[in-house]
Design a protein around this motif. Structure first.
Motif, PDB file in Angstrom:
ATOM      1  N   ASP A   1       0.830  -1.213   0.000  1.00 45.68           N
ATOM      2  CA  ASP A   1       0.000   0.000   0.000  1.00 45.68           C
ATOM      3  C   ASP A   1       0.859   1.256   0.000  1.00 45.68           C
ATOM      4  OD1 ASP A   1      -2.309  -1.511   0.043  1.00 45.68           O
ATOM      5  OD2 ASP A   1      -2.674  -1.252   2.191  1.00 45.68           O
ATOM      6  N   ASP A   2       1.967   1.189   0.740  1.00 44.88           N
ATOM      7  CA  ASP A   2       2.827   2.367   0.891  1.00 44.88           C
ATOM      8  C   ASP A   2       3.999   2.372  -0.087  1.00 44.88           C
ATOM      9  OD1 ASP A   2       1.219   3.178   2.969  1.00 44.88           O
ATOM     10  OD2 ASP A   2       2.482   2.269   4.521  1.00 44.88           O
ATOM     11  N   GLY A   3       4.035   1.415  -0.995  1.00 47.03           N
ATOM     12  CA  GLY A   3       5.180   1.276  -1.888  1.00 47.03           C
ATOM     13  C   GLY A   3       5.323   2.430  -2.862  1.00 47.03           C
ATOM     14  N   LYS A   4       6.550   2.649  -3.285  1.00 46.94           N
ATOM     15  CA  LYS A   4       6.842   3.713  -4.247  1.00 46.94           C
ATOM     16  C   LYS A   4       6.149   3.425  -5.582  1.00 46.94           C
ATOM     17  CE  LYS A   4      11.136   1.431  -5.710  1.00 46.94           C
ATOM     18  NZ  LYS A   4      10.597   0.901  -6.959  1.00 46.94           N
ATOM     19  N   PRO A   5       5.894   4.442  -6.370  1.00 42.75           N
ATOM     20  CA  PRO A   5       5.291   4.212  -7.696  1.00 42.75           C
ATOM     21  C   PRO A   5       6.218   3.376  -8.571  1.00 42.75           C
ATOM     22  CG  PRO A   5       5.167   6.526  -7.061  1.00 42.75           C
ATOM     23  CD  PRO A   5       6.090   5.870  -6.080  1.00 42.75           C
ATOM     24  N   GLY A   6       5.615   2.644  -9.502  1.00 42.37           N
ATOM     25  CA  GLY A   6       6.411   1.846 -10.422  1.00 42.37           C
ATOM     26  C   GLY A   6       6.614   0.426  -9.937  1.00 42.37           C
ATOM     27  N   PRO A   7       7.528  -0.294 -10.577  1.00 47.20           N
ATOM     28  CA  PRO A   7       7.749  -1.694 -10.224  1.00 47.20           C
ATOM     29  C   PRO A   7       8.213  -1.869  -8.774  1.00 47.20           C
ATOM     30  CG  PRO A   7       8.768  -1.158 -12.334  1.00 47.20           C
ATOM     31  CD  PRO A   7       8.357   0.140 -11.719  1.00 47.20           C
TER      32      PRO A   7
ATOM     33  N   ARG B   1      -0.859  -5.401  -7.807  1.00 45.30           N
ATOM     34  CA  ARG B   1      -0.438  -6.746  -8.212  1.00 45.30           C
ATOM     35  C   ARG B   1       0.389  -6.748  -9.493  1.00 45.30           C
ATOM     36  NH1 ARG B   1      -4.726 -10.824  -9.558  1.00 45.30           N
ATOM     37  NH2 ARG B   1      -3.482 -11.227 -11.420  1.00 45.30           N
ATOM     38  N   ASP B   2       0.027  -5.902 -10.438  1.00 42.37           N
ATOM     39  CA  ASP B   2       0.735  -5.902 -11.712  1.00 42.37           C
ATOM     40  C   ASP B   2       2.048  -5.130 -11.660  1.00 42.37           C
ATOM     41  OD1 ASP B   2      -1.241  -7.441 -12.925  1.00 42.37           O
ATOM     42  OD2 ASP B   2      -2.423  -5.679 -13.495  1.00 42.37           O
ATOM     43  N   ASP B   3       2.284  -4.429 -10.546  1.00 38.74           N
ATOM     44  CA  ASP B   3       3.551  -3.716 -10.370  1.00 38.74           C
ATOM     45  C   ASP B   3       4.617  -4.606  -9.735  1.00 38.74           C
ATOM     46  OD1 ASP B   3       2.480  -1.349 -11.359  1.00 38.74           O
ATOM     47  OD2 ASP B   3       1.807  -0.683  -9.378  1.00 38.74           O
ATOM     48  N   VAL B   4       4.184  -5.743  -9.202  1.00 39.67           N
ATOM     49  CA  VAL B   4       5.091  -6.572  -8.410  1.00 39.67           C
ATOM     50  C   VAL B   4       5.840  -7.573  -9.282  1.00 39.67           C
ATOM     51  CG1 VAL B   4       5.233  -8.333  -6.601  1.00 39.67           C
ATOM     52  CG2 VAL B   4       3.775  -6.323  -6.283  1.00 39.67           C
TER      53      VAL B   4
END
Length: 219
Positions: A33-39, A63-66
């Protein structure tokens, strides 16, 4: 120890394993939830059937960023993790059937934004726990997070593990209550990651059943 059958207790409502899994998933969800934008890169050591990460990614907006690499030695568990990832359409998840203790299996994925060391620290010696914590500074990106677990049976090593993380450039973000029936810790890396050392063994997986019968000077 049949490590595939061991996972069956996760399916028992109210079991300590089911309760711990819920907590671990909550912490993974919070990191995403707190992750940076992008992959977002994720590494899971001794991933088992991937129930922790895959159970979150299935319906998570990121999910699609991971991009994730799950490393698991047990072939049946690795196959189940891969089947679950494919069934959920998680194309960014890679399951590697290999010895999770060897650093080479994380090349190209480290340093990661999230490192999962769940179900590991209760199955290796104290010296190897400390060694693995040190390697987390190579596996984890600056600002990345490690989610880890350890039982709280006597001698309770959880406070010591926290200190080892904090001595290695991590800050404590969250820790389960002492009376929860299990230990789950979340540490954020505040330092700069070191280059991943190739060909190193971080730990030897002994098994909690063997460790519980060992003399104190053997652990």
């Amino acid at each position: 120890m049949d490590w595939k059958d061991w996972h069956d207790e996760y399916d028992l409502p109210g079991s300590w394993m089911a309760r711990r899994l819920r907590v671990v998933r909550q912490q993974i969800r919070a990191v995403l939830d707190d992750g940076k934008p992008g992959p977002l890169r994720v590494i899971s050591l001794c991933a088992g059937q991937g129930r922790d990460l895959l159970g979150v990614l299935a319906d998570h907006p990121r999910r699609d960023d991971v991009l994730a690499r799950l490393v698991e030695l047990n072939e049946r568990n690795a196959m189940l993790a891969d089947d679950a990832a494919r069934a959920a359409g998680l194309s960014g998840v890679e399951v590697v059937t290999a010895d999770a203790s060897v650093t080479d299996h994380y090349a190209g994925m480290a340093p990661a934004d999230l490192v999962l060391v769940c179900g590991v620290f209760g199955n290796i010696t104290d010296a190897d726990i400390r060694r693995t914590v040190g390697f987390c500074a190579q596996l984890c990106a600056a600002g990345g997070t490690v989610v880890w677990t350890r039982h709280r049976e006597e001698p309770d090593l959880v406070p010591v593990i926290c200190a080892w993380f904090e001595d290695s450039g991590f800050e404590r973000r969250w820790l389960s209550a002492p009376d929860a029936g299990f230990g789950v810790g979340v540490h954020r890396f505040t330092g700069q990651p070191r280059e991943l050392a190739r060909g190193e063994r971080m730990f030897t997986f002994v098994g909690y059943d063997v460790l519980s019968n060992a003399k104190p000077d053997q652990t």
